[in-house]
Design a protein around this motif. Structure first.
Motif, short mmCIF file in Angstrom:
data_model
loop_
_atom_site.label_atom_id
_atom_site.label_comp_id
_atom_site.label_asym_id
_atom_site.label_seq_id
_atom_site.Cartn_x
_atom_site.Cartn_y
_atom_site.Cartn_z
N GLU A 80 -1.68 -26.88 2.24
CA GLU A 80 -2.64 -26.55 1.19
C GLU A 80 -2.10 -27.02 -0.16
N ARG A 81 -3.00 -27.14 -1.09
CA ARG A 81 -2.66 -27.64 -2.42
C ARG A 81 -1.54 -26.81 -3.08
N GLU A 82 -1.63 -25.49 -2.95
CA GLU A 82 -0.62 -24.63 -3.57
C GLU A 82 0.76 -24.88 -2.97
N TRP A 83 0.83 -25.04 -1.64
CA TRP A 83 2.09 -25.36 -0.97
C TRP A 83 2.63 -26.69 -1.48
N GLN A 84 1.74 -27.66 -1.62
CA GLN A 84 2.15 -28.98 -2.09
C GLN A 84 2.75 -28.92 -3.50
N GLN A 85 2.22 -28.03 -4.33
CA GLN A 85 2.78 -27.90 -5.69
C GLN A 85 4.22 -27.40 -5.63
N GLN A 97 6.36 -30.33 -4.47
CA GLN A 97 6.62 -31.34 -5.51
C GLN A 97 7.85 -30.99 -6.34
N TYR A 113 7.38 -20.72 -1.15
CA TYR A 113 5.97 -20.37 -1.08
C TYR A 113 5.80 -18.96 -0.52
#
Length: 134
Positions: free
Chosen positions: A38-43, A46, A95
């Motif tokens: 998910e986008r939040e995990w990807q942040q 990064q 996360y």
């Protein structure tokens, strides 16, 4: 934390990118992830990826759908795969910690609301106050 939030590397694949001009000097590898993060995990990822890239010259990681691409040399492949896997696992822990803290904040707020409801019920049970209290 839901299992879809926990990302694992299922396998690594060498990509034949001979003739491509991105990094003709360093071959590309793709880590096949256990799911599309998910986008939040990807942040969170990064942050770890950029920190790792700064300590490993030539390493650049990017997530594309359910794959994580990076470049490495054959002489360093095992070490690089371990570093990439550690970055993914570290992201899972970061996360999870953030989600746990958020869930605790929600639980604390819910407890505060329940306490307030109980106090309001006590006030309401004694309402109106005695008129002689002035």
């Amino acid at each position: 934390m839901a299992s879809r939030d926990w990302i694992d590397i299922e396998s690594f694949e060498a990509t034949d990118d001979i003739g491509q001009f991105d990094r003709p000097d360093i071959p590309r590898v793709e880590a096949i992830l256990s799911g599309a993060p998910e986008r939040e995990w990807q942040q969170f990822f990064q942050v770890r990826a950029r920190a790792l890239e700064q300590t490993q010259p030539g390493l650049r990681m990017e997530i594309i759908a359910d794959r994580l691409g990076f470049h490495t040399r054959a002489a360093h492949i095992e070490d690089t795969c371990r570093l990439v896997n550690d970055a993914v696992q570290g992201t899972n822990h970061d996360y999870a910690a953030q989600r746990a803290a958020e869930e605790k904040r929600i639980a604390d707020r819910d407890e505060e609301v329940r306490e307030m409801i109980s106090r309001i019920k006590a006030v309401n049970a004694g309402w109106p106050p005695e008129a002689g209290g002035k």
